[in-house]
Design a protein around this motif. Structure first.
Motif, PDB file in Angstrom:
ATOM      1  N   SER A   1       0.752  -1.134  -0.143  1.00 57.66           N
ATOM      2  CA  SER A   1       0.074   0.215   0.047  1.00 57.66           C
ATOM      3  C   SER A   1       0.892   1.200  -0.016  1.00 57.66           C
ATOM      4  CB  SER A   1      -1.067   0.012   1.218  1.00 57.66           C
ATOM      5  OG  SER A   1      -0.074  -0.294   2.320  1.00 57.66           O
ATOM      6  N   MET A   2       2.039   1.227   0.063  1.00 60.73           N
ATOM      7  CA  MET A   2       3.012   2.156   0.372  1.00 60.73           C
ATOM      8  C   MET A   2       3.401   2.811  -1.081  1.00 60.73           C
ATOM      9  SD  MET A   2       3.879   3.527   3.354  1.00 60.73           S
ATOM     10  CE  MET A   2       5.538   4.235   3.277  1.00 60.73           C
TER      11      MET A   2
ATOM     12  N   ASP B   1      -0.641   9.189  -3.417  1.00 60.64           N
ATOM     13  CA  ASP B   1      -1.404  10.371  -3.046  1.00 60.64           C
ATOM     14  C   ASP B   1      -0.788  11.455  -2.197  1.00 60.64           C
ATOM     15  OD1 ASP B   1      -0.805   9.146  -0.734  1.00 60.64           O
ATOM     16  OD2 ASP B   1      -2.522   8.529   0.238  1.00 60.64           O
TER      17      ASP B   1
ATOM     18  N   ASN C   1       4.462   8.568  -4.501  1.00 60.75           N
ATOM     19  CA  ASN C   1       3.851   7.720  -3.669  1.00 60.75           C
ATOM     20  C   ASN C   1       4.414   8.024  -2.283  1.00 60.75           C
ATOM     21  OD1 ASN C   1       6.487   6.087  -3.301  1.00 60.75           O
ATOM     22  ND2 ASN C   1       5.981   5.119  -5.110  1.00 60.75           N
ATOM     23  N   ARG C   2       3.919   7.103  -1.356  1.00 62.51           N
ATOM     24  CA  ARG C   2       4.207   7.521   0.075  1.00 62.51           C
ATOM     25  C   ARG C   2       5.455   7.031   0.436  1.00 62.51           C
ATOM     26  NH1 ARG C   2      -1.464   4.417   1.976  1.00 62.51           N
ATOM     27  NH2 ARG C   2      -2.985   5.917   1.300  1.00 62.51           N
TER      28      ARG C   2
ATOM     29  N   ASP D   1       1.097   3.026   6.831  1.00 62.70           N
ATOM     30  CA  ASP D   1      -0.065   3.498   6.393  1.00 62.70           C
ATOM     31  C   ASP D   1      -1.273   2.588   6.422  1.00 62.70           C
ATOM     32  OD1 ASP D   1       0.924   1.573   4.520  1.00 62.70           O
ATOM     33  OD2 ASP D   1       0.379   2.607   2.693  1.00 62.70           O
TER      34      ASP D   1
ATOM     35  N   GLY E   1      -0.641   8.937   4.745  1.00 61.12           N
ATOM     36  CA  GLY E   1      -1.510   8.651   3.571  1.00 61.12           C
ATOM     37  C   GLY E   1      -2.701   9.753   3.686  1.00 61.12           C
TER      38      GLY E   1
ATOM     39  N   PRO F   1      -7.910   6.939   0.426  1.00 62.09           N
ATOM     40  CA  PRO F   1      -7.034   5.859   0.236  1.00 62.09           C
ATOM     41  C   PRO F   1      -6.356   5.476   1.456  1.00 62.09           C
ATOM     42  CG  PRO F   1      -6.126   8.083  -0.397  1.00 62.09           C
ATOM     43  CD  PRO F   1      -7.500   8.179   0.007  1.00 62.09           C
ATOM     44  N   SER F   2      -6.779   6.127   2.588  1.00 63.50           N
ATOM     45  CA  SER F   2      -6.293   5.658   3.989  1.00 63.50           C
ATOM     46  C   SER F   2      -7.274   5.085   4.847  1.00 63.50           C
ATOM     47  CB  SER F   2      -5.790   6.954   4.682  1.00 63.50           C
ATOM     48  OG  SER F   2      -4.494   7.409   4.084  1.00 63.50           O
TER      49      SER F   2
ATOM     50  N   ARG G   1      -1.013  13.621   6.384  1.00 61.11           N
ATOM     51  CA  ARG G   1      -1.724  13.570   5.015  1.00 61.11           C
ATOM     52  C   ARG G   1      -0.938  14.084   3.926  1.00 61.11           C
ATOM     53  NH1 ARG G   1      -4.249  14.963   9.358  1.00 61.11           N
ATOM     54  NH2 ARG G   1      -6.219  13.859  10.053  1.00 61.11           N
TER      55      ARG G   1
END
Length: 337
Positions: A99-100, A104, A113-114, A200, A230, A247-248, A271
């Motif tokens: 998910s990283m 977002d 990306n994160r 996240d 996120g 998305p979180s 965020r």
């Protein structure tokens, strides 16, 4: 300021004077022939007790004094300087789960990306932590030690930048990451042990429950700061057009708050990249690098300089003595005129 390590060795300075009290060698029986009375008078004048203290003798005395002084191991104490002490043993646990890779976040006005945003902020944070020992844990389905605790922040930063999504699996083992962090910190003498956990998602893998790991961290006096990363909203393209989603939605904020509260840490919500930067600035204030300033005075050894000066003085003494004896040597029987 000059300081002697072994000052009692200065008692050796008068040792050569004891030679005067040793029994004298018996005179040699060889006869010496003088060409004239003037040469004999010159020899007697130069062998007078006061005349014997020639330049050669002074050099020899100086060599002995320098050698004794060198044996005391003199050191020069410089001016006091301020040294930044080691502040903390600080571990950073970085989520590398699938998910990283959600894009977002914004980085330099471009979508990122994160993990990319986390790397960018961590680079500045780690470089500012000179004086602390920094270590990196990466976790996904399992937790791994990416970099052990070290003062080498440059290498630590490089290892962070090399981390990639999926290295540790697609799921999220928060409990295992905390457990591994405690294991790395439990044998360290520092009383300031800190773990920064960035994720996240929620705990979806691992053998250790996060609540149990937090209890053990509290017992080991390890403070855990947690960061939930996120965005709250994100526009995605669907079959019916643009759509706003959260998305979180998988982020377990309750768990992260409880872990931080139980261990005396803080929970932060990032965020955006700007919020993440502000969080790490806050962490710099909560966990300042130097505990207090330490002053020390640099030591410079003078031994090698004094030993070299003693050797040169002794060499000069031998040179002067040999030169003087060659010029004033009396003629013995059998020498040619």
């Amino acid at each position: 300021m000059l300081e002697l390590t072994w000052p009692w060795l200065l008692l050796l300075l008068p040792l050569p004077l004891l030679i005067r009290f040793l029994p004298k060698a018996p005179p040699q029986g060889d006869a010496i022939w003088w060409q004239n009375a003037r040469q004999l008078e010159h020899y007697q004048q130069n062998n007078h007790p006061l005349k014997r203290l020639s330049a050669s003798t002074f050099c020899l005395i100086g060599a002995w004094g320098l050698m004794v002084f060198a044996m005391t191991k003199p050191v020069w104490l410089g001016e006091p300087t301020k040294v930044t002490p080691s502040g903390r043993d600080l571990l950073i646990a970085l989520d590398l789960s699938g998910s990283m890779q959600v894009s977002d976040m914004l980085l330099n006005d471009q979508t990122a990306n994160r993990l990319e945003a986390a790397k960018s902020v961590l680079a500045d944070f780690i470089q500012a932590r000179r004086g602390d020992r920094i270590g990196i844990i990466v976790f996904g389905s399992k937790a791994y030690l990416q970099a052990p605790l070290s003062f080498d922040v440059t290498t630590i930063n490089q290892l962070v930048q090399e981390a990639q999504i999926g290295f540790a699996g697609e799921q999220t083992a928060i409990g295992d990451a905390i457990g591994l962090g405690i294991k790395q910190l439990e044998d360290k003498p520092s009383d300031k042990k800190v773990l920064i956990l960035m994720t996240d998602g929620a705990n979806t893998a691992g053998r250790v429950q996060p609540e149990q790991a937090a209890e053990f961290a509290y017992a080991q006096k390890v403070r855990i700061h947690t960061i939930g990363i996120g965005a709250d909203s994100m526009v995605v393209q669907s079959f019916f057009g643009p759509k706003t989603v959260n998305p979180s939605s998988d982020l377990d904020e309750t768990l992260l708050r409880n872990i931080a509260a139980q261990t005396g840490g803080e929970y932060f919500r990032a965020r955006s990249t700007e919020e993440l930067q502000n969080i790490y600035q806050t962490l710099d204030q909560l966990e300042p690098t130097p505990s207090e300033d330490i002053w020390q005075r640099p030591l410079t050894s003078l031994f090698h300089w004094l030993a070299l000066a003693s050797l040169l003085s002794a060499t000069l003494s031998l040179f002067l003595r040999n030169t003087f004896q060659w010029r004033t040597r009396p003629w013995q029987k059998g020498d040619k005129a």
